[in-house]
Design an enzyme around this catalytic site. Structure first.
Site, PDB file in Angstrom:
ATOM      1  N   GLU A  48      -7.073  -8.869  -0.551  1.00  0.00           N
ATOM      2  CA  GLU A  48      -7.584  -7.558  -0.967  1.00  0.00           C
ATOM      3  C   GLU A  48      -7.271  -7.220  -2.407  1.00  0.00           C
ATOM      4  OE1 GLU A  48      -6.277  -7.997   1.902  1.00  0.00           O
ATOM      5  OE2 GLU A  48      -7.781  -7.295   3.325  1.00  0.00           O
ATOM      6  N   HIS A  65      -3.835   0.154  12.077  1.00  0.00           N
ATOM      7  CA  HIS A  65      -5.281   0.251  11.935  1.00  0.00           C
ATOM      8  C   HIS A  65      -5.772   1.683  12.007  1.00  0.00           C
ATOM      9  CE1 HIS A  65      -5.233  -4.083  12.689  1.00  0.00           C
ATOM     10  NE2 HIS A  65      -6.420  -4.092  12.148  1.00  0.00           N
TER      11      HIS A  65
END
Lengths: 410, 499
Positions: free
Chosen positions: A146, A215
């Protein structure tokens, strides 16, 4: 006034209504918005100052129909279309894809980068089939890095492209915090204005259904201090497509927050090209008694609570702030001046969240207009538990909103 | 040597006495490593008990002496395992398999490779031989003097290095006089890397640097005046005074920064290389062959962003060269103390790109390696990792007392001052006279003094500049309570608006 609410309370939420014809003539024109204009709202967004002449009756009824549940799963015969402009119905993730696809067709410099955006079509199918249409370089499947591929997007933006970076889950962008904070936000300034970074960073965040703590993160509070970026949160298919397109066209770096549970919302949206202003808030339901400020998924919890409140005789004004950074203090201020009571409902953490900043901004600017202290309902400062019951108690539920409004309006 | 596809000795050096052949040794070894994508070069440089890693003994630059080739000579090669081919079983080698072109992207990559220089045929095993012998043949047929540079090039290199040195010395002076503040990181001693690489670039090629970026900016073409003003924090600086020493940017010269955190610039460089590839393949600007250079240090090579970008650049064959300026020290942390395998160039082949090690105190060697690496990138053959062994004569920054480094080590490298070495090379080979070089010295002194004067006389940024560049589109500041965009507020342009 009573007549309105009577109608609302009695009508089944999904009944077809005559509200198809409610839209006054002036709003039948193209919903395209220009940047500088706050005077030409679309027929979905109604500004508080423009709403007075509206057919409040059907408007509030329409608002109720639009949001049957916190998460809409059934087809909703949205009244937002008029007879001359049928529009088309789609789900929120399809709206995002439509917006993205249209922008990619319009400008060949727009490209997408992210994990599984290409061949897989995106983990939430936002980029489905785009790779087949535009090629593997324009819809780039990146390795799991990322920080580096966000930085790569920034470098590409500096040198002329317009990348859309997807975080598979917003939480993963914590790994890209370095690039987002140091480069995305700052390089325009530290280069003395020489390089623009027209990047869009998007992804699903928020608390889902038992996805676990990592998450279920809300990164809007972490990013909000970064100077030089804009943050927007979409909540309906209409504003999802509009904000996506506006974000891509913007010269500023924009972070677009989507919500995992809202991807299957269905709405009818116009066929024509339109964008939603990045800096403006959206009036969901005009009212008189209390201003409820919210964004993203909490909008639906608020609207659900609004049904109850309306039955109890309250008239809440619901505003979806949409622009998390900067705040649209005009819409918010007008509302505060009208109702004198503010409730903020958000999914962010309590500490240092969007609500905290909003509270400070409103207090600073509109303190004189407040009859009561601002109430802010946020998620508990707790890592989101896996267990369904515990998870339910970490986020704000409609019952809490009703209680809060009752308390505020006492 | 039996396991190798060929031996450098065989390729070009049958006659040790021929100076032309000898000179090629270093070039060969570099090319050898560079042309073989899957090469894992196990050369072990001579370790001395005194200093950490003197890969190269101090010898004059461009030297043809056999000692210089010690590191890469055939003799060394033979003692090491040297897997060149796909079927090697060592763990370092992953056979380079061409993925079936299942997508446009991969297909297009393949097309690029097919259309690349015919000298390097696609059979990787024998590619090198062709390239080297071609080079050798070229050199022979030109019948030029046995020098690596022409007079003009030599003077250009000399001037650039002297500019870098004089500028940095002036920075130190100005810092201690209180004209500039904060963190200032000087490049003294490393000029050969900057000059060797950047002087081969076109204006459209991009350079990404670190906080030690003054000289990269100067080599790329940013005027000394603009850099000095930026350091003084004046509005005439290349970044309007908003960046400072560690954030030099220039759109005109494609200097993409200037980054304070190490490793931060490498993804940005990867992005710039991606744009170049995108322009060629998607936007169909067929002649776009812009190359990006990413400069960073030895400390950065332990950072995740470095490895992530090596992977992505090799994966997509991006036109980028990763230049490691290994000056052995990351502030006070010795490279040996922080790195499990200190030979950084070995990390290139692990990702499928050549890894080259070169003497970074020798501008001519750096230039030769750079030519090959940049050429590779321009032809679309992908990235290269170049490790330049270099040294900074001063401390990490002007605030660093520099007490940890062994004075003997400093002396060792001071004896290999790249500017002195180039000067010697130019004069000994009659490329330039002492007078010409002195004239350049004088000219540079004047340029630097002029830069200081200009910076001194430039105005400081006015308050109105405060909010101007935060957003490219100032509507990003939002809508104020009065309904107007904040940027329309007159106080905004005065810099006093509350945003």
């Amino acid at each position: 006034m009573a007549a309105i609410f009577q109608g609302v309370g009695a009508a089944a939420t999904l009944s077809s209504s005559p509200s198809n014809s409610f839209v006054p003539k002036k709003f039948l024109t193209s919903p395209r918005r220009s940047f500088s204009v706050r005077k030409v709202p679309s027929y979905v967004v109604v500004r508080s100052d423009g709403s007075v002449n509206f057919d409040l009756n059907s408007k509030s009824r329409r608002a109720q129909q639009l949001v049957a549940n916190a998460v809409a799963t059934k087809a909703d015969s949205s009244a937002a279309s008029s007879s001359s402009n049928p529009g088309h119905e789609l789900l929120l993730f399809e709206a995002l894809r439509e917006g993205l696809e249209e922008e990619m067709e319009r400008d060949p410099r727009v490209c997408v980068m992210g994990e599984d955006v290409g061949h897989y079509g995106g983990s939430y199918k936002v980029t489905k089939d785009l790779a087949k249409k535009f090629g593997d370089l324009r819809v780039l499947d990146t390795p799991i890095a990322e920080n580096s591929f966000t930085g790569m997007g920034i470098g590409a933006a500096m040198t002329g492209l317009r990348p859309v970076v997807e975080g598979m889950n917003m939480g993963f962008l914590l790994l890209a915090f370095n690039q987002i904070s140091n480069n995305c936000g700052m390089l325009h300034y530290t280069s003395g204005g020489q390089f623009t970074i027209p990047i869009v960073i998007r992804g699903p965040g928020g608390v889902g259904r038992q996805l676990g703590a990592e998450h279920s993160q809300r990164l809007e509070s972490y990013f909000q201090s970064i100077p030089g970026i804009q943050m927007v949160a979409c909540s309906t298919p209409y504003n999802a497509k509009g904000l996506m397109k506006a974000a891509i066209r913007s010269e500023n770096p924009v972070i677009l927050f989507e919500h995992v549970l809202l991807y299957n919302l269905k709405e009818r949206i116009p066929d024509e090209d339109y964008i939603c202003n990045l800096e403006e808030a959206e009036m969901v339901r005009p009212g008189e008694h209390v201003t409820i400020l919210t964004y993203s998924r909490m909008r639906y919890h608020v609207m659900q609570a609004a049904k109850t409140l309306v039955n109890k005789g309250y008239d809440p004004e619901v505003i979806d702030i949409r622009s998390l950074k900067p705040f649209d203090l005009y819409t918010i201020g007008n509302s505060v001046k009208k109702t004198h009571r503010v409730l903020i409902v958000e999914e962010c953490m309590r500490t240092g969240g969007i609500g905290a900043s909003l509270t400070a901004a409103i207090t600073e600017n509109f303190n004189d207009y407040l009859d009561a202290p601002i109430m802010c309902l946020s998620s508990q400062d707790v890592p989101t538990p896996y267990a369904g019951t515990l998870e339910e108690w970490t986020v704000v539920q409609p019952a809490q909103i009703v209680t809060a409004v009752e308390q505020l309006c006492r | 040597m039996g396991r190798m596809g060929f031996s450098p000795k065989h390729a070009c050096l049958t006659d040790e006495k021929d100076p032309n052949r000898q000179k090629i040794t270093n070039l060969t070894s570099c090319l050898l490593v560079s042309c073989q994508l899957n090469l894992h070069c196990e050369v072990r440089p001579p370790f001395s008990s005194k200093f950490p890693l003197p890969f190269f003994p101090s010898l004059p630059i461009g030297t043809k002496a056999t000692k210089m080739s010690t590191a890469f000579s055939a003799a060394n090669f033979s003692t090491q395992s040297f897997p060149l081919n796909h079927t090697s079983t060592t763990s370092h080698d992953s056979p380079l398999v061409f993925a079936k072109p299942t997508s446009q992207f991969l297909r297009s990559t393949r097309k690029l490779r097919l259309s690349s220089s015919s000298k390097l045929n696609l059979n990787r095993r024998s590619g090198t031989v062709v390239a080297v012998s071609d080079v050798v043949k070229q050199k022979k047929s030109k019948s030029t003097p046995t020098l690596l540079i022409t007079k003009e090039e030599g003077l250009e290199l000399y001037e650039d290095m002297v500019l870098g040195r004089a500028f940095e010395d002036m920075c130190a002076q100005m810092y201690y006089r209180g004209k500039m503040f904060g963190f200032v990181h000087l490049y003294n001693g490393q000029e050969a890397v900057s000059t060797g690489f950047i002087k081969l670039l076109k204006q459209q090629d991009s350079v990404v640097s670190t906080y030690r970026d003054h000289v990269h900016a100067l080599s790329k073409g940013v005027p000394a005046r603009a850099v000095m003003s930026e350091l003084f924090g004046k509005t005439t600086g290349c970044c309007r005074g908003q960046g400072g020493s560690m954030h030099m940017f220039s759109r005109e010269h494609n200097l993409l920064g200037g980054f304070a955190f190490i490793g931060e610039g490498i993804p940005v460089a990867t992005g710039a290389a991606f744009t170049s590839k995108y322009k060629r393949e998607v936007l169909k600007e067929a002649d776009c062959d812009h190359v990006t250079l990413a400069f960073f240090g030895d400390g950065t090579c332990n950072n995740g962003q470095f490895f992530e970008c090596l992977n992505m650049a090799a994966l997509w064959k991006l036109p980028i060269v990763f230049v490691v300026e290994n000056n052995l020290w990351a502030i006070g942390m010795s490279h040996l103390r922080s790195t499990s395998d200190p030979q950084i160039y070995k990390k290139g082949p692990a990702f499928g790109m050549p890894g080259i090690h070169v003497d970074g105190m020798d501008v001519l060697k750096v230039r030769e390696v750079a030519k090959e690496a940049i050429g590779r990138a321009r032809r679309g053959e992908g990235p290269t990792l170049v490790e330049c062994e270099t040294y900074r004569f001063r401390g990490h920054s002007l605030a660093d007392p520099d007490e940890l480094r062994d004075p003997a080590e400093k002396a060792h490298y001071a004896a290999r001052d790249p500017i002195t070495a180039l000067k010697k090379y130019l004069t000994e080979n009659n490329l330039a006279s002492d007078a010409e070089l002195k004239a350049i010295d004088k000219k540079i002194d004047e340029v630097v003094e002029d830069a200081v004067e200009f910076a001194d006389e430039s105005p400081v940024p006015p308050r109105s500049q405060l909010l101007e560049n935060v957003f490219a589109d100032p509507k990003g500041f939002g809508i104020g309570p009065d309904g107007r965009y904040r940027c329309e507020d007159p106080k905004f342009t005065e810099g006093t608006a509350h945003v």
